[in-house]
Design an enzyme around this catalytic site. Structure first.
Site, PDB file in Angstrom:
ATOM      1  N   MET A  43      40.273  12.765  21.406  1.00 15.38           N
ATOM      2  CA  MET A  43      39.550  11.616  20.850  1.00 15.38           C
ATOM      3  C   MET A  43      38.159  12.051  20.393  1.00 15.38           C
ATOM      4  SD  MET A  43      40.858   8.279  22.869  1.00 15.38           S
ATOM      5  CE  MET A  43      39.957   8.500  24.370  1.00 15.38           C
ATOM      6  N   GLY A  44      37.999  13.331  20.077  1.00 16.30           N
ATOM      7  CA  GLY A  44      36.711  13.827  19.601  1.00 16.30           C
ATOM      8  C   GLY A  44      35.718  13.961  20.745  1.00 16.30           C
ATOM      9  N   HIS A  47      34.143  18.806  24.188  1.00 18.28           N
ATOM     10  CA  HIS A  47      33.365  19.538  25.196  1.00 18.28           C
ATOM     11  C   HIS A  47      34.178  20.756  25.626  1.00 18.28           C
ATOM     12  CE1 HIS A  47      36.092  17.700  28.067  1.00 18.28           C
ATOM     13  NE2 HIS A  47      35.719  16.485  27.679  1.00 18.28           N
ATOM     14  N   GLU A  48      33.656  21.466  26.620  1.00 13.80           N
ATOM     15  CA  GLU A  48      34.323  22.719  27.017  1.00 13.80           C
ATOM     16  C   GLU A  48      35.746  22.524  27.512  1.00 13.80           C
ATOM     17  OE1 GLU A  48      32.187  25.558  29.494  1.00 13.80           O
ATOM     18  OE2 GLU A  48      30.342  24.666  28.738  1.00 13.80           O
ATOM     19  N   HIS A  50      37.940  20.465  26.192  1.00 14.80           N
ATOM     20  CA  HIS A  50      38.758  20.515  24.978  1.00 14.80           C
ATOM     21  C   HIS A  50      38.873  21.960  24.478  1.00 14.80           C
ATOM     22  CE1 HIS A  50      37.056  16.274  24.644  1.00 14.80           C
ATOM     23  NE2 HIS A  50      38.353  16.070  24.677  1.00 14.80           N
ATOM     24  N   GLN A  74      44.663   2.356  23.156  1.00  9.06           N
ATOM     25  CA  GLN A  74      44.683   2.769  24.559  1.00  9.06           C
ATOM     26  C   GLN A  74      43.466   2.297  25.344  1.00  9.06           C
ATOM     27  OE1 GLN A  74      44.881   7.038  23.378  1.00  9.06           O
ATOM     28  NE2 GLN A  74      43.567   7.372  25.145  1.00  9.06           N
ATOM     29  N   GLY A 160      45.663  18.326  28.783  1.00  9.12           N
ATOM     30  CA  GLY A 160      44.870  18.737  29.941  1.00  9.12           C
ATOM     31  C   GLY A 160      45.377  18.106  31.230  1.00  9.12           C
ATOM     32  N   GLN A 166      48.781  10.947  32.308  1.00  8.79           N
ATOM     33  CA  GLN A 166      49.071  11.071  30.878  1.00  8.79           C
ATOM     34  C   GLN A 166      50.074  12.202  30.638  1.00  8.79           C
ATOM     35  OE1 GLN A 166      46.137  10.581  27.561  1.00  8.79           O
ATOM     36  NE2 GLN A 166      46.095  12.803  27.669  1.00  8.79           N
ATOM     37  N   MET A 197      34.951  17.878  33.590  1.00  6.36           N
ATOM     38  CA  MET A 197      34.294  17.568  32.317  1.00  6.36           C
ATOM     39  C   MET A 197      34.990  16.395  31.655  1.00  6.36           C
ATOM     40  SD  MET A 197      33.487  21.271  30.756  1.00  6.36           S
ATOM     41  CE  MET A 197      32.330  22.337  31.589  1.00  6.36           C
TER      42      MET A 197
HETATM   43  P1  AMP Z   1      40.395  13.106  25.314  1.00  2.87           P
HETATM   44  O1  AMP Z   1      39.592  13.519  24.141  1.00  2.87           O
HETATM   45  O2  AMP Z   1      39.608  12.663  26.490  1.00  2.87           O
HETATM   46  O3  AMP Z   1      41.518  12.143  24.940  1.00  2.87           O
HETATM   47  O4  AMP Z   1      41.154  14.424  25.823  1.00  2.87           O
HETATM   48  C1  AMP Z   1      41.932  15.193  24.948  1.00  2.87           C
HETATM   49  C2  AMP Z   1      42.664  16.228  25.758  1.00  2.87           C
HETATM   50  O5  AMP Z   1      41.716  17.040  26.443  1.00  2.87           O
HETATM   51  C3  AMP Z   1      43.580  15.603  26.826  1.00  2.87           C
HETATM   52  O6  AMP Z   1      44.775  16.361  26.908  1.00  2.87           O
HETATM   53  C4  AMP Z   1      42.751  15.755  28.074  1.00  2.87           C
HETATM   54  O7  AMP Z   1      43.533  15.827  29.255  1.00  2.87           O
HETATM   55  C5  AMP Z   1      42.046  17.066  27.804  1.00  2.87           C
HETATM   56  N1  AMP Z   1      40.836  17.189  28.619  1.00  2.87           N
HETATM   57  C6  AMP Z   1      39.814  16.303  28.723  1.00  2.87           C
HETATM   58  N2  AMP Z   1      38.908  16.733  29.622  1.00  2.87           N
HETATM   59  C7  AMP Z   1      39.381  17.905  30.112  1.00  2.87           C
HETATM   60  C8  AMP Z   1      38.908  18.840  31.084  1.00  2.87           C
HETATM   61  N3  AMP Z   1      37.771  18.656  31.750  1.00  2.87           N
HETATM   62  N4  AMP Z   1      39.657  19.951  31.327  1.00  2.87           N
HETATM   63  C9  AMP Z   1      40.821  20.162  30.670  1.00  2.87           C
HETATM   64  N5  AMP Z   1      41.323  19.312  29.728  1.00  2.87           N
HETATM   65  C10 AMP Z   1      40.615  18.200  29.466  1.00  2.87           C
END
Ligand code: AMP
Length: 294
Positions: A43-44, A47-48, A50, A74, A160, A166, A197
């Site tokens: 979702m943009g 961070h580290e 991602h 969501q 992640g 999820q 993170m």
């Molecule tokens: P989001 O942008 O929050 O929807 O996350 C996109 C993807 O990045 C999802 O698969 C998350 O599980 C993964 N993700 C977010 N935070 C972390 C993290 N701290 N460590 C590993 N993967 C992450």
């Protein structure tokens, strides 16, 4: 699987696409040339965490496509959606620096045009824990992931472990709908003090940021106690609960579950997962830890 060399040219070009047909054409062209395609949906506000998914994608395929779409379906809370951070230019740079080949950034109108009426519901798995606290959340996740996988048609998709439920939902979706993609789950990337993170962490104030470390401390302590012989789930949950006792923290749930079915287990075994959700100073955070992994 080929995987790609780790060095990048000085100026790495990231193709930016905004419609399913554009990103599909890019993916098709690469696959028809014999290259494997990995996909990282986000979702943009990259961070580290991602970035570690992107690294995993690059190590497992020839071409990496990242999507960035803040999916309104969501969010059960309009304010949470509106407050979601947006860092489009910085995200492009992150993609460039990490060797992403294409960034798919559809608008809300492209994803859900007037009259859009389809929703995917995964029975039970979508209704418990996060699904109980955030009704409709996983319908939104399953619907957008299905649309993104259809648009990108990757060989591999990387998710992640931080969003543990999820992952369980997406695994079931892929299995039930025979989606032709291999899933890779990347471990949770943490700050040096253990906080997972998250794009939401920027909303924690100074005190909230400090209190939020209790979540990981509690999880680690419970895993240590398991290693020392405590297996009854209620005892391990109490350990996490006592670590998270704070005026700033409201516990939503803490449980110990089977990693695939997410069924609660009365006695923890290696490989089961402690999952939790808490609101810290008004910011909802989730975390988890696989028992026996630390
Ligand atoms: P989001 O942008 O929050 O929807 O996350 C996109 C993807 O990045 C999802 O698969 C998350 O599980 C993964 N993700 C977010 N935070 C972390 C993290 N701290 N460590 C590993 N993967 C992450």
């Amino acid at each position: 699987m080929a995987g790609r060399r780790s060095f990048l040219p000085l100026i790495h070009r990231v193709h930016i696409y905004t419609t399913p047909s554009q990103v599909q054409a890019f993916s098709d062209l690469n696959r028809s040339s014999g290259r494997t395609v990995a996909f990282v949906p986000t979702m943009g506000a990259l961070h580290e965490g991602h970035c570690s998914l992107i690294e995993m994608a690059r190590a497992n395929a020839d071409v990496t496509i990242v999507s960035s779409f803040v999916n309104p379906l969501q969010f059960d809370n309009a304010i949470d959606f509106e407050k979601y951070p947006s860092t489009a230019l910085a995200d492009e740079n992150v993609c460039r620096l990490h060797g992403v080949d294409a960034l798919y950034r559809p608008s809300e109108h492209v994803m859900y045009p007037e009259g859009f009426a389809t929703s995917i519901h995964i029975h039970h798995l979508s209704d418990i824990f996060e699904g109980a606290s955030r009704p409709g959340h996983f319908d939104g996740v399953a619907t957008v992931v299905t649309k993104l996988l259809h648009a990108v048609r990757p060989d591999i998709a990387v998710f992640g472990a931080k969003d543990f439920q999820q992952v369980a939902v997406v695994k079931r979706l892929v299995r039930d709908l025979d989606l032709p993609v291999r899933l890779i789950v990347a471990p949770t990337k943490r700050e040096s003090d253990g906080l997972a993170m998250s794009s939401r962490n920027v909303r924690l104030g100074v005190e909230g940021r400090r209190e939020a470390t209790r979540l990981n401390e509690g999880l680690r302590e419970a895993c240590t106690r398991f290693a020392q012989g405590t297996t009854r789930s209620s005892d391990l949950i109490d350990i996490v609960r006592s670590h998270c006792r704070s005026a700033m923290i409201v516990i939503d749930y803490i449980d110990i579950v089977d990693p695939d079915s997410l069924a609660t287990v009365p006695y923890a075994r290696e490989g089961d997962v402690i999952i939790l959700a808490m609101v810290v100073g008004g910011v909802r955070l989730i975390d988890n830890m696989i028992i026996g992994s630390s």
